[in-house]
Scaffold this motif. Structure first.
Motif, PDB file in Angstrom:
ATOM      1  N   GLN A 224       0.829  -1.170  -0.099  1.00 43.18           N
ATOM      2  CA  GLN A 224       0.050   0.111  -0.035  1.00 43.18           C
ATOM      3  C   GLN A 224       0.981   1.303  -0.002  1.00 43.18           C
ATOM      4  OE1 GLN A 224      -3.304   0.170  -0.270  1.00 43.18           O
ATOM      5  NE2 GLN A 224      -2.901   2.321  -0.510  1.00 43.18           N
ATOM      6  N   LEU A 225       2.002   1.196   0.721  1.00 43.84           N
ATOM      7  CA  LEU A 225       2.833   2.463   0.897  1.00 43.84           C
ATOM      8  C   LEU A 225       3.281   2.646  -0.661  1.00 43.84           C
ATOM      9  CD1 LEU A 225       4.818   1.941   4.251  1.00 43.84           C
ATOM     10  CD2 LEU A 225       3.114   3.607   3.613  1.00 43.84           C
ATOM     11  N   GLU A 226       3.810   1.765  -1.285  1.00 41.08           N
ATOM     12  CA  GLU A 226       4.528   1.619  -2.609  1.00 41.08           C
ATOM     13  C   GLU A 226       3.585   2.247  -3.654  1.00 41.08           C
ATOM     14  OE1 GLU A 226       7.453   1.999  -5.310  1.00 41.08           O
ATOM     15  OE2 GLU A 226       7.754   1.610  -3.146  1.00 41.08           O
ATOM     16  N   ARG A 227       2.225   1.413  -3.534  1.00 43.49           N
ATOM     17  CA  ARG A 227       1.171   2.084  -4.233  1.00 43.49           C
ATOM     18  C   ARG A 227       0.829   3.671  -4.221  1.00 43.49           C
ATOM     19  NH1 ARG A 227      -2.381  -1.301  -2.499  1.00 43.49           N
ATOM     20  NH2 ARG A 227      -1.827  -3.186  -3.796  1.00 43.49           N
ATOM     21  N   SER A 228       0.821   4.007  -3.070  1.00 44.72           N
ATOM     22  CA  SER A 228       0.650   5.242  -2.814  1.00 44.72           C
ATOM     23  C   SER A 228       1.725   6.287  -3.553  1.00 44.72           C
ATOM     24  CB  SER A 228       0.543   5.816  -1.378  1.00 44.72           C
ATOM     25  OG  SER A 228      -0.654   4.994  -0.686  1.00 44.72           O
ATOM     26  N   ARG A 229       2.902   5.837  -3.401  1.00 45.06           N
ATOM     27  CA  ARG A 229       4.070   6.632  -3.861  1.00 45.06           C
ATOM     28  C   ARG A 229       4.077   6.749  -5.454  1.00 45.06           C
ATOM     29  NH1 ARG A 229      10.612   5.043  -2.799  1.00 45.06           N
ATOM     30  NH2 ARG A 229      11.410   6.948  -3.732  1.00 45.06           N
ATOM     31  N   ILE A 230       3.547   5.450  -6.063  1.00 45.25           N
ATOM     32  CA  ILE A 230       3.299   5.702  -7.409  1.00 45.25           C
ATOM     33  C   ILE A 230       2.453   6.632  -7.737  1.00 45.25           C
ATOM     34  CG2 ILE A 230       2.609   4.135  -9.167  1.00 45.25           C
ATOM     35  CD1 ILE A 230       3.722   1.787  -8.098  1.00 45.25           C
ATOM     36  N   ILE A 231       1.070   6.566  -7.195  1.00 42.88           N
ATOM     37  CA  ILE A 231      -0.013   7.579  -7.387  1.00 42.88           C
ATOM     38  C   ILE A 231       0.793   8.848  -7.513  1.00 42.88           C
ATOM     39  CG2 ILE A 231      -2.083   8.515  -6.745  1.00 42.88           C
ATOM     40  CD1 ILE A 231      -2.923   5.742  -5.671  1.00 42.88           C
TER      41      ILE A 231
END
Length: 677
Positions: A224-231
């Motif tokens: 989830q942290l990496e997904r937020s960073r991608i967004i």
């Protein structure tokens, strides 16, 4: 590898990523795991083109008509579309909906895999084995963000924003340089792990198999942290600025590395901008350029045939250091620090270490199994100067349809690729309908059929016996299997140097024509398959250079292993076009059991018996007699006669002589399945 995948996920306009690595390096695993990491995308339920809600594409009938333009919106995980190596062009780009055209007379477009992959990931495993024209189509669509279809009376285009990922094993052959350049980024994966890392991989795999959902829950927070960073990176990307001096640095680097064309400059620009966005910055820095260069220039440097991708990082580091020194000098002359408030937008995303792409050494290649040799009797000879060979034009002996890729022989295509040259009655289910020929067959019978069917009959009446399918012509490669005498007698007068030079000349030709090659060497008491048939002529070159010379001559074992190898290849692929090339003086002194015989009488009979078996199997062959000296026994000539092979003396062993022998061999053979050794 992971870095390149993430950058393409943030900015698909980079142009995709090519992952090169040997088997077992988790290339496919990394690609497939990326989909779950990416944010979900909004789509219209039931739409084949993955249209955005309230923004239907003109070509999409579902969104335009049935869904009323808006449709039912839903969130969906990013889709991974696998492209099989044997896919046809119409399955890839889309084609005319034949069933609808025959029933209603309407020209409706049936979308292909590119449409399905829109706003997702198009994944090609073993992309180097895919037909070149399909790779061209894919790379065009990925670069333009749109798929254009002009075929079978259909003229449509649709959006094709997808992330293109290709994986390949260099041991199975490389992509042509023109296609390599079309991939935005390329990375090498060596798969070398420390023992502690290997143990951790095993533990995680066992834990996943024991409780899959619990294992995934344990990584949910990190994902989830990496997904937020991608967004956040995607939102920040449009505001990233590339200063003029950084653009100048990018173009200077590409010019210094003699990169052909401007695609490398453009990809470096996009990649450096994406790296800055991923690191939470809105201004591109020097380190961003360095990392972008490592991934964007590895496959774009000029290189000769057989030369592996190799990026000299020392040259890059010197240019970057000089650029930074000049920047510091300018700051000093301007009276101080200009500040860096605009270099970071306040986020604290951690920047991982810049990955090093050290190219693999030749020493890192897997060592082929070496034959047993007598102690102290081995010699290593260099490869002689190669020559330009004449065209090795292999012509199939029949009109049977074949599948394959290459540029050696012209054959009837066994799939929907190639040039449309005619039509035929389908031998089975129709896979490539010839609409024009079908209509011509049905046209003379329309009046009679309408009278029989009545006034409510369709405009066009097609019967099963009217159906015709297309006959296409395409190019295919060959299988060249070399059987080389590496015994001690080949060291006399340095004959092995000339033999290696001739083999290298043919390998150069095979490299250009995308042939498959194999190499057998016999010495000591047995023969060894140094290189199984493969599309990687680079591997053949390495094995040829490292092949030692010494020991006795187990010629019978070499012929036996050659027939066994070719038979195995023909069982795997009945379309193979092979040729056996034997390089030896014919002096055999070891039988099949590995026993040494000084008289050589029983060994000679055994060799001739195997040669006769080669002829009976109708395997085309060429025998190169490497015997030299005043007194010549011409034993190789007897073997050639028993083998029904073309005979050439070593004194005539210029590369063009071997090429002529191999080229002339095929039209003379009435073969159902020719074999190249």
């Amino acid at each position: 590898m992971k870095r390149a995948l993430l950058l393409n996920a943030i900015n698909p306009r980079i142009g995709g990523v090519l992952i090169r690595g040997k088997k077992g390096t988790a290339k496919s695993t990394a690609v497939r795991s990326l989909a779950a990491l990416l944010p979900e995308v909004p789509v219209v339920t039931g739409c084949q083109f993955s249209c955005l809600p309230n923004a239907p594409q003109p070509v999409c009938q579902w969104c335009q008509q049935e869904a009323g333009g808006a449709g039912l919106a839903a969130l969906r995980q990013v889709r991974i579309v696998d492209l099989p190596v044997g896919a046809t062009e119409d399955r890839l780009v889309g084609s005319l909906d034949i069933e609808q055209a025959i029933k209603t007379g309407e020209k409706n477009f049936e979308p292909g895999l590119i449409a399905v992959a829109h706003r997702g990931i198009l994944y090609i495993d073993e992309v180097n084995l895919l037909n070149d024209h399909l790779v061209d189509v894919l790379l065009d669509a990925a670069a333009l963000g749109r798929n254009y279809v002009e075929r079978e009376g259909v003229s449509v285009s649709h959006e094709a924003e997808f992330m293109l990922v290709g994986t390949m094993n260099p041991e199975e052959g490389d992509l042509r340089p023109q296609l390599l350049d079309r991939f935005g980024l390329a990375v090498e994966v060596d798969g070398v792990f420390e023992p502690a890392e290997r143990r951790e991989v095993v533990r995680r795999r066992i834990a996943y198999e024991a409780e899959p959902f619990g294992f995934m829950d344990g990584w949910d927070e990190a994902e989830q942290l990496e997904r937020s960073r991608i967004i956040r990176s995607q939102e920040r990307l449009p505001s990233v600025v590339v200063p003029d001096e950084i653009l100048e640095l990018i173009t200077d680097i590409c010019a210094e590395y003699q990169v052909d064309g401007l695609r490398g400059d453009i990809v470096m620009y996009k990649t450096a901008s994406t790296i800055a966005a991923y690191e939470g910055r809105t201004v591109v820095e020097v380190e961003d350029v360095r990392e972008a260069a490592l991934m964007a220039l590895l496959h774009r440097q000029r290189r000769l045939p057989f030369q592996q991708p190799h990026l000299v990082t020392e040259q890059l580091d010197n240019m970057l250091e000089e650029f930074q020194n000049q920047a510091r000098d300018r700051e000093s002359s301007d009276g101080g620090d200009s500040g860096d408030d605009d270099r970071n937008d306040g986020e604290s995303d951690r920047s991982p270490e810049t990955p090093e792409l050290d190219p693999p050494d030749d020493a890192d290649e897997p060592d082929a199994e070496q034959p047993d040799a007598t102690a102290g009797g081995d010699e290593w000879f260099e490869v002689g100067d190669p020559y330009a060979v004449q065209n090795l034009q292999v012509q199939p002996p029949d009109r049977r349809a074949r599948r394959g890729a290459g540029r050696r022989a012209t054959t009837i295509s066994g799939d929907s690729s190639g040039r449309y040259i005619g039509s035929r009655e389908p031998p089975g289910p129709v896979t490539d309908l010839a609409l024009d020929a079908t209509l011509r067959m049905a046209a003379p019978h329309q009046r009679t059929r309408r009278e029989t069917a009545g006034p409510d009959a369709a405009t066009l009446l097609i019967e099963p016996w009217d159906i015709r399918e297309k006959v296409r012509e395409t190019h295919t490669g060959s299988l060249i299997l070399f059987v080389a005498d590496a015994s001690g007698s080949m060291g006399a007068q340095r004959r092995m140097v000339a033999v290696k030079g001739a083999v290298m000349s043919l390998l150069m030709d095979a490299y250009q024509r995308r042939d498959r090659v194999g190499l057998i060497a016999f010495r000591g008491t047995s023969a060894h398959l140094l290189l199984p048939p493969t599309g990687s002529v680079e591997m053949a070159q390495w094995q040829l250079q490292d092949m030692p010379t010494g020991g006795r001559t187990p010629l019978a074992h070499g012929l036996y292993l050659a027939m066994e190898t070719l038979e195995r290849e023909r069982l795997k692929d009945r379309d193979v076009l092979p040729l056996l090339i034997l390089l030896s003086d014919g002096r055999a002194n070891v039988n099949l059991a590995g026993e040494q015989r000084s008289s050589g009488r029983s060994v000679s009979d055994e060799v001739k018996g195997l040669a006769t078996t080669v002829a009976e199997a109708r395997i085309p062959a060429v025998v190169i007699d490497t015997e030299q000296g005043f007194i010549k026994l011409e034993l190789a000539k007897d073997i050639a006669e028993a083998m029904s092979a073309r005979y050439i003396k070593l004194d005539d062993l210029a590369a063009d002589h071997i090429a002529n022998a191999a080229r002339d061999e095929f039209p003379a053979q009435g073969l159902a399945d020719p074999v190249i050794t």
